[in-house]
Motif scaffolding. Structure first.
Motif, mmCIF file in Angstrom:
data_model
loop_
_atom_site.group_PDB
_atom_site.id
_atom_site.type_symbol
_atom_site.label_atom_id
_atom_site.label_comp_id
_atom_site.label_asym_id
_atom_site.label_seq_id
_atom_site.Cartn_x
_atom_site.Cartn_y
_atom_site.Cartn_z
ATOM 1 N N ASP A 16 0.818 -1.222 0.000
ATOM 2 C CA ASP A 16 0.000 0.000 0.000
ATOM 3 C C ASP A 16 0.850 1.271 0.000
ATOM 4 O O ASP A 16 0.325 2.378 -0.006
ATOM 5 N N GLY A 17 2.173 1.103 0.036
ATOM 6 C CA GLY A 17 3.069 2.261 0.030
ATOM 7 C C GLY A 17 3.044 3.050 1.318
ATOM 8 O O GLY A 17 3.271 4.266 1.317
ATOM 9 N N GLN A 18 2.805 2.373 2.443
ATOM 10 C CA GLN A 18 2.668 3.066 3.722
ATOM 11 C C GLN A 18 3.864 2.882 4.660
ATOM 12 O O GLN A 18 3.787 3.253 5.818
ATOM 13 N N LEU A 19 4.946 2.316 4.157
ATOM 14 C CA LEU A 19 6.120 2.129 5.004
ATOM 15 C C LEU A 19 7.043 3.344 4.912
ATOM 16 O O LEU A 19 7.128 3.993 3.868
ATOM 17 N N ARG A 20 7.745 3.605 6.005
ATOM 18 C CA ARG A 20 8.777 4.639 5.979
ATOM 19 C C ARG A 20 9.964 4.123 5.168
ATOM 20 O O ARG A 20 10.079 2.927 4.889
ATOM 21 N N LEU A 21 10.829 5.006 4.773
ATOM 22 C CA LEU A 21 11.951 4.671 3.909
ATOM 23 C C LEU A 21 12.787 3.524 4.473
ATOM 24 O O LEU A 21 13.098 2.566 3.766
ATOM 25 N N ARG A 22 13.138 3.593 5.737
ATOM 26 C CA ARG A 22 13.979 2.557 6.359
ATOM 27 C C ARG A 22 13.290 1.188 6.314
ATOM 28 O O ARG A 22 13.924 0.175 5.989
ATOM 29 N N GLU A 23 11.980 1.154 6.600
ATOM 30 C CA GLU A 23 11.237 -0.106 6.555
ATOM 31 C C GLU A 23 11.153 -0.640 5.124
ATOM 32 O O GLU A 23 11.283 -1.839 4.882
ATOM 33 N N ARG A 24 10.923 0.261 4.179
ATOM 34 C CA ARG A 24 10.820 -0.114 2.771
ATOM 35 C C ARG A 24 12.144 -0.719 2.281
ATOM 36 O O ARG A 24 12.154 -1.732 1.580
ATOM 37 N N ILE A 25 13.239 -0.128 2.682
ATOM 38 C CA ILE A 25 14.554 -0.649 2.313
ATOM 39 C C ILE A 25 14.773 -2.033 2.921
ATOM 40 O O ILE A 25 15.281 -2.943 2.257
ATOM 41 N N SER A 26 14.365 -2.210 4.172
ATOM 42 C CA SER A 26 14.503 -3.515 4.831
ATOM 43 C C SER A 26 13.689 -4.587 4.110
ATOM 44 O O SER A 26 14.156 -5.717 3.911
ATOM 45 N N VAL A 27 12.468 -4.234 3.714
ATOM 46 C CA VAL A 27 11.619 -5.186 2.999
ATOM 47 C C VAL A 27 12.260 -5.543 1.661
ATOM 48 O O VAL A 27 12.361 -6.722 1.295
ATOM 49 N N ARG A 28 12.718 -4.542 0.931
ATOM 50 C CA ARG A 28 13.325 -4.801 -0.383
ATOM 51 C C ARG A 28 14.599 -5.627 -0.266
ATOM 52 O O ARG A 28 14.861 -6.493 -1.101
ATOM 53 N N ALA A 29 15.385 -5.384 0.761
ATOM 54 C CA ALA A 29 16.600 -6.167 0.973
ATOM 55 C C ALA A 29 16.248 -7.629 1.241
ATOM 56 O O ALA A 29 16.882 -8.540 0.703
ATOM 57 N N HIS A 30 15.228 -7.840 2.055
ATOM 58 C CA HIS A 30 14.807 -9.207 2.343
ATOM 59 C C HIS A 30 14.293 -9.886 1.073
ATOM 60 O O HIS A 30 14.644 -11.032 0.782
ATOM 61 N N LEU A 31 13.484 -9.165 0.300
ATOM 62 C CA LEU A 31 12.938 -9.741 -0.929
ATOM 63 C C LEU A 31 14.032 -10.077 -1.934
ATOM 64 O O LEU A 31 13.896 -11.038 -2.701
ATOM 65 N N ALA A 32 15.115 -9.313 -1.931
ATOM 66 C CA ALA A 32 16.218 -9.583 -2.849
ATOM 67 C C ALA A 32 16.884 -10.924 -2.550
ATOM 68 O O ALA A 32 17.419 -11.570 -3.451
ATOM 69 N N LEU A 33 16.791 -11.363 -1.291
ATOM 70 C CA LEU A 33 17.468 -12.594 -0.879
ATOM 71 C C LEU A 33 16.537 -13.789 -0.666
ATOM 72 O O LEU A 33 17.015 -14.916 -0.590
ATOM 73 N N CYS A 34 15.250 -13.565 -0.563
ATOM 74 C CA CYS A 34 14.332 -14.638 -0.161
ATOM 75 C C CYS A 34 13.291 -14.918 -1.257
ATOM 76 O O CYS A 34 12.339 -14.154 -1.430
ATOM 77 N N SER A 35 13.465 -16.013 -1.948
ATOM 78 C CA SER A 35 12.537 -16.358 -3.038
ATOM 79 C C SER A 35 11.145 -16.700 -2.505
ATOM 80 O O SER A 35 10.146 -16.444 -3.186
ATOM 81 N N HIS A 36 11.065 -17.263 -1.317
ATOM 82 C CA HIS A 36 9.757 -17.609 -0.739
ATOM 83 C C HIS A 36 8.929 -16.349 -0.478
ATOM 84 O O HIS A 36 7.738 -16.313 -0.780
ATOM 85 N N CYS A 37 9.568 -15.345 0.055
ATOM 86 C CA CYS A 37 8.849 -14.098 0.341
ATOM 87 C C CYS A 37 8.517 -13.343 -0.951
ATOM 88 O O CYS A 37 7.465 -12.711 -1.043
ATOM 89 N N ARG A 38 9.393 -13.439 -1.962
ATOM 90 C CA ARG A 38 9.053 -12.837 -3.257
ATOM 91 C C ARG A 38 7.801 -13.484 -3.820
ATOM 92 O O ARG A 38 6.909 -12.810 -4.320
ATOM 93 N N ARG A 39 7.711 -14.817 -3.713
ATOM 94 C CA ARG A 39 6.526 -15.525 -4.180
ATOM 95 C C ARG A 39 5.291 -15.091 -3.366
ATOM 96 O O ARG A 39 4.220 -14.862 -3.927
ATOM 97 N N PHE A 40 5.453 -14.955 -2.058
ATOM 98 C CA PHE A 40 4.350 -14.521 -1.200
ATOM 99 C C PHE A 40 3.843 -13.142 -1.623
ATOM 100 O O PHE A 40 2.638 -12.920 -1.754
ATOM 101 N N ILE A 41 4.763 -12.205 -1.875
ATOM 102 C CA ILE A 41 4.379 -10.848 -2.273
ATOM 103 C C ILE A 41 3.677 -10.874 -3.627
ATOM 104 O O ILE A 41 2.676 -10.183 -3.830
#
Length: 76
Positions: A16-41
């Motif tokens: 929904d685009g409601q995360l602060r910059l630091r949280e958004r970066i953390s999510v993107r970093a995790h998604l870059a490394l985790c195929s399961h979470c990319r599939r979930f998203i």
């Protein structure tokens, strides 16, 4: 780095685009490394897109179908 559980907790706000910059970066970093979470998203995005396509008003036939399916599932 976020855990998968933390990512799931933030997923709706992320989409929904409601995360602060630091949280958004953390999510993107995790998604870059985790195929399961990319599939979930991807699945969550697809679910949101399908829900947006549903009509705003209730359709009695859909309610009846949902009830029949629920009954069949309970009988299994």
């Amino acid at each position: 780095m976020l855990s998968c559980k933390e990512l799931v907790a933030h997923s709706s706000d992320y989409l929904d685009g409601q995360l602060r910059l630091r949280e958004r970066i953390s999510v993107r970093a995790h998604l870059a490394l985790c195929s399961h979470c990319r599939r979930f998203i991807r699945q969550l995005k697809l679910s949101q897109a399908v829900l947006r396509k549903l009509p705003d008003q209730q359709i009695p036939e859909l309610d009846a179908l949902a009830e029949r399916l629920a009954q069949q599932q309970r009988q299994r």
